[in-house]
Write a protein that holds these residues in place. Structure first.
Motif, PDB file in Angstrom:
ATOM      1  N   CYS A  46     -41.388 -16.723  79.306  1.00 31.07           N
ATOM      2  CA  CYS A  46     -40.706 -16.068  77.970  1.00 31.07           C
ATOM      3  C   CYS A  46     -40.811 -14.481  78.550  1.00 31.07           C
ATOM      4  O   CYS A  46     -40.466 -13.359  77.170  1.00 31.07           O
ATOM      5  N   LEU A  47     -42.066 -14.392  79.377  1.00 33.36           N
ATOM      6  CA  LEU A  47     -41.500 -12.407  79.294  1.00 33.36           C
ATOM      7  C   LEU A  47     -40.918 -12.031  80.300  1.00 33.36           C
ATOM      8  O   LEU A  47     -41.697 -11.210  81.031  1.00 33.36           O
ATOM      9  N   SER A  48     -39.805 -12.221  80.513  1.00 34.92           N
ATOM     10  CA  SER A  48     -39.063 -12.230  81.665  1.00 34.92           C
ATOM     11  C   SER A  48     -37.799 -12.017  81.145  1.00 34.92           C
ATOM     12  O   SER A  48     -37.555 -12.854  80.586  1.00 34.92           O
ATOM     13  N   LEU A  49     -36.846 -11.277  81.133  1.00 38.16           N
ATOM     14  CA  LEU A  49     -35.645 -10.679  80.783  1.00 38.16           C
ATOM     15  C   LEU A  49     -34.392 -11.758  81.689  1.00 38.16           C
ATOM     16  O   LEU A  49     -35.169 -11.505  83.137  1.00 38.16           O
ATOM     17  N   TYR A 107     -59.550 -16.259  82.166  1.00 34.48           N
ATOM     18  CA  TYR A 107     -57.484 -16.010  81.236  1.00 34.48           C
ATOM     19  C   TYR A 107     -58.348 -15.876  79.503  1.00 34.48           C
ATOM     20  O   TYR A 107     -57.797 -16.591  78.287  1.00 34.48           O
ATOM     21  N   ASP A 152     -44.357 -18.189  73.546  1.00 34.93           N
ATOM     22  CA  ASP A 152     -43.378 -17.183  73.737  1.00 34.93           C
ATOM     23  C   ASP A 152     -43.646 -16.275  74.284  1.00 34.93           C
ATOM     24  O   ASP A 152     -43.384 -15.079  73.730  1.00 34.93           O
ATOM     25  N   HIS A 153     -45.150 -15.862  73.661  1.00 35.28           N
ATOM     26  CA  HIS A 153     -45.736 -14.600  74.472  1.00 35.28           C
ATOM     27  C   HIS A 153     -46.574 -14.337  76.095  1.00 35.28           C
ATOM     28  O   HIS A 153     -47.886 -14.319  76.028  1.00 35.28           O
ATOM     29  N   GLY A 154     -46.207 -15.764  76.336  1.00 35.44           N
ATOM     30  CA  GLY A 154     -47.093 -15.802  77.683  1.00 35.44           C
ATOM     31  C   GLY A 154     -48.339 -15.677  77.258  1.00 35.44           C
ATOM     32  O   GLY A 154     -49.551 -15.919  78.342  1.00 35.44           O
ATOM     33  N   GLN A 155     -49.297 -16.590  76.391  1.00 35.67           N
ATOM     34  CA  GLN A 155     -50.187 -17.072  76.291  1.00 35.67           C
ATOM     35  C   GLN A 155     -50.154 -18.928  76.368  1.00 35.67           C
ATOM     36  O   GLN A 155     -51.671 -19.608  76.730  1.00 35.67           O
ATOM     37  N   CYS A 156     -50.219 -19.533  76.653  1.00 38.75           N
ATOM     38  CA  CYS A 156     -49.400 -20.982  76.967  1.00 38.75           C
ATOM     39  C   CYS A 156     -48.618 -21.287  78.313  1.00 38.75           C
ATOM     40  O   CYS A 156     -49.103 -22.469  78.567  1.00 38.75           O
ATOM     41  N   GLY A 157     -47.831 -20.946  78.808  1.00 35.87           N
ATOM     42  CA  GLY A 157     -47.749 -21.836  80.097  1.00 35.87           C
ATOM     43  C   GLY A 157     -46.663 -22.586  79.643  1.00 35.87           C
ATOM     44  O   GLY A 157     -45.933 -23.147  81.378  1.00 35.87           O
ATOM     45  N   ILE A 192     -44.030 -18.414  87.599  1.00 40.73           N
ATOM     46  CA  ILE A 192     -43.819 -16.805  86.314  1.00 40.73           C
ATOM     47  C   ILE A 192     -43.646 -17.746  84.882  1.00 40.73           C
ATOM     48  O   ILE A 192     -43.393 -18.897  84.864  1.00 40.73           O
ATOM     49  N   ASN A 193     -44.350 -16.315  83.910  1.00 42.54           N
ATOM     50  CA  ASN A 193     -43.629 -17.287  82.377  1.00 42.54           C
ATOM     51  C   ASN A 193     -42.618 -16.612  82.674  1.00 42.54           C
ATOM     52  O   ASN A 193     -42.071 -15.711  81.968  1.00 42.54           O
ATOM     53  N   THR A 231     -34.275 -13.766  76.446  1.00 38.54           N
ATOM     54  CA  THR A 231     -35.369 -14.382  78.520  1.00 38.54           C
ATOM     55  C   THR A 231     -34.921 -14.289  78.747  1.00 38.54           C
ATOM     56  O   THR A 231     -33.499 -15.702  78.799  1.00 38.54           O
ATOM     57  N   LEU A 242     -42.276  -6.571  77.308  1.00 40.22           N
ATOM     58  CA  LEU A 242     -41.172  -7.675  76.748  1.00 40.22           C
ATOM     59  C   LEU A 242     -42.503  -8.513  75.550  1.00 40.22           C
ATOM     60  O   LEU A 242     -42.120  -8.489  74.674  1.00 40.22           O
ATOM     61  N   THR A 270     -43.536 -21.977  82.304  1.00 41.09           N
ATOM     62  CA  THR A 270     -44.019 -21.674  83.322  1.00 41.09           C
ATOM     63  C   THR A 270     -42.326 -22.269  83.849  1.00 41.09           C
ATOM     64  O   THR A 270     -42.021 -23.284  84.730  1.00 41.09           O
ATOM     65  N   GLN A 321     -49.635 -16.618  86.385  1.00 43.83           N
ATOM     66  CA  GLN A 321     -47.964 -16.810  86.071  1.00 43.83           C
ATOM     67  C   GLN A 321     -48.278 -15.105  86.253  1.00 43.83           C
ATOM     68  O   GLN A 321     -46.962 -14.745  86.556  1.00 43.83           O
ATOM     69  N   ASN A 371     -51.926 -22.563  81.848  1.00 49.32           N
ATOM     70  CA  ASN A 371     -51.112 -23.476  81.303  1.00 49.32           C
ATOM     71  C   ASN A 371     -52.355 -24.387  80.299  1.00 49.32           C
ATOM     72  O   ASN A 371     -53.094 -25.343  80.557  1.00 49.32           O
TER      73      ASN A 371
END
Lengths: 185, 313
Positions: free
Chosen positions: A71-74, B237, A52-57, A68-69, A33, B35, A60, B102, A158
């Motif tokens: 963790c949710l991008s390669l 959210y 690691d799943h885009g939930q906490c920010g 962007i997050n 990632t 992902l 960022t 985000q 966040n």
């Protein structure tokens, strides 16, 4: 389903990232990632791994100026992109106004979410300056005024488990007002 | 995450052809849903076709006064577009009610339409799910089904579609443009894109193998008020428990079915002079819960009535 030796093998590839102004090309496992590339390969550990799943920010970062997050991008999706992490936002002795405001307002306790909060707030200010609306925007066609409701809504990606939210709000409000974007400025 | 091979697509038709050649390939756009599912082992593609840099990120005026949203436009870019905010506020509001800033900065118009359900059992590989493994059974029927569907579900699947955007697209009568593996373009009315679960809940859309969404076309907006309202557990959210979109005399519901639900019975009732609450009740006469989500029937009825009333004010 049969095992495919070709595709079960780890696939690698060259990825060039321009991180905080410095271009580097790495040979990465394609599953890496953006977050892990920054932390494990660029050794920039300011960006944090929370859920690691885009939930906490906590992860960022800004990519080409947009939050962007990570963790949710390669990493490979961002080949050639410009990435700004907390290390590129400001340095000791040359802090970003948001970093100074977070200190002044004591906008953290443990500090783990803080790099993500600050990167997110940098993105927030840019989005508002560009006129982007949020769910808290009453009139979608009117200029954006960053009042408290707008700042809270725009920071909802966040989380802060120490619950420093009132102080985070104050810090961002300080910077928004000094830039002329805030309410009652 | 399982290893995969990767290619960056440079042409939509070539991407569709490549995807059709490998049933275990997936298109990768913003990646925010795929992902996440790959990390959990729920999606296990052997090949990723990155469509994120295809030249499909424009928002263009159409000849008849509508808009064409390229499939790779981000949710935040669409919500911020002055034409969308002025003429399609229901779409801007729906987009801004979804996810976080985000995520909206990465999530795309095309990807939003094919995102997977957030059903707790779809996300739990240790539990049976007919979407993940056809024939395995549905753990939500007897389990935690507070978020499950109340309209159009089956004994095989009670999952709900999580999209806010698609609910707005329903009342705008949007058309989804695609390119197939054979290079042919196709135009799919939004109401035909998503399928009800029936006995094949693993087949979620009418898209053919390899078929790639290239754009969403908005016809000129209908006359009359537009509104989007979402009920959920926290103010921002969070996924919806129920949502309502209104545009002119059209009404659609979100988070209550496996497809964004066009409320045609309510529309017909309103056209026939029914009061807002009567129209909502007419739509929901067919609704049923699984226990944990029984409350959603009343919630949806009241939300519908409130949104319809606000549109009449």
């Amino acid at each position: 389903m049969g095992q495919n030796l070709l595709t079960d093998a780890i696939q690698r590839g060259p990825v060039t990232l321009v991180v905080n102004g410095e271009a580097r090309t790495l040979d990465l496992d394609l599953r890496t990632t953006l977050l892990d590339a920054l932390r494990e390969h660029f050794a920039l550990t300011g960006t944090k791994k929370g859920c690691d799943h885009g939930q906490c920010g906590a992860c960022t970062v800004l990519v080409n100026g947009v939050r962007i997050n990570a963790c949710l991008s390669l990493a490979v999706m961002h080949d050639g992109d410009e990435v700004t992490t907390i290390e590129g936002i400001g340095r000791p002795g040359a802090l970003h106004p948001l970093q100074t405001a977070f200190l002044d307002r004591d906008a953290f306790q443990c500090g783990y979410c803080t790099p993500g909060q600050i990167c997110s707030a940098v993105g927030l200010l840019a989005e508002a300056a560009a006129g982007a609306p949020s769910q808290a925007t009453g009139d979608l066609t009117a200029p954006i005024v960053l009042d408290d409701a707008e700042i809270r809504e725009r920071m909802s990606g966040n989380l802060c488990r120490c619950s420093a939210y009132p102080q985070i709000l104050e810090a961002i409000r300080d910077v928004a007002q000094s830039s002329g974007a805030g309410a009652g400025a | 995450m399982r290893p995969f091979t990767y290619e960056r697509a440079s042409d939509p038709a070539a991407a569709a052809k490549s995807a059709a050649e490998n049933p275990d390939a997936r298109f990768l756009a913003g990646g925010t849903n795929l992902l996440d599912l790959m990390k959990l082992g729920i999606e296990r593609p052997t090949h990723l076709i990155d469509v994120g840099r295809l030249p499909l990120a424009a928002i263009e005026d159409t000849a008849d006064g509508g808009l064409r949203l390229g499939a790779m436009t981000t949710n935040s870019a669409v919500a911020a577009d002055p034409r969308v905010r002025a003429r399609y506020p229901v779409l801007a509001q729906a987009l801004l009610a979804g996810a976080s800033p985000q995520l909206r900065n990465k999530a795309t118009t095309g990807g939003n339409l094919v995102q997977r359900t957030r059903c707790l059992y779809f996300y739990d590989p240790a539990k049976p799910c007919n979407k993940r493994r056809p024939g395995a059974g549905c753990a939500a029927l007897e389990g935690l089904n507070r978020g499950s569907a109340i309209l159009g579900q089956s004994e095989h699947c009670v999952a709900a579609n999580p999209s806010d955007m698609a609910v707005a697209l329903q009342v705008l009568d949007a058309v989804v443009e695609t390119v197939g593996a054979d290079g042919q373009a196709r135009a799919i009315p939004i109401d035909d894109l998503h399928r009800l679960p029936g006995d094949t809940p693993h087949i979620e859309t009418c898209l053919r193998p390899g078929e790639l969404i290239t754009a969403v076309v908005l016809p000129p907006p209908p006359q009359g008020p537009q509104a989007y309202r979402k009920a959920r557990d926290r103010a921002s959210y969070a996924g919806g428990l129920a949502s309502v979109a209104l545009a002119g005399g059209r009404i659609a519901l979100g988070a209550v079915s496996l497809k964004p639900w066009r409320a045609r019975k309510a529309e017909a009732a309103l056209a026939g002079g029914a009061a807002p609450d009567e129209a909502a009740a007419a739509e929901l006469a067919q609704a049923r819960g699984q226990g944990g989500n029984d409350f959603k029937i009343n919630l949806t009825r009241r939300l519908m009535a409130a949104v319809i009333s606000s549109g009449k004010a």
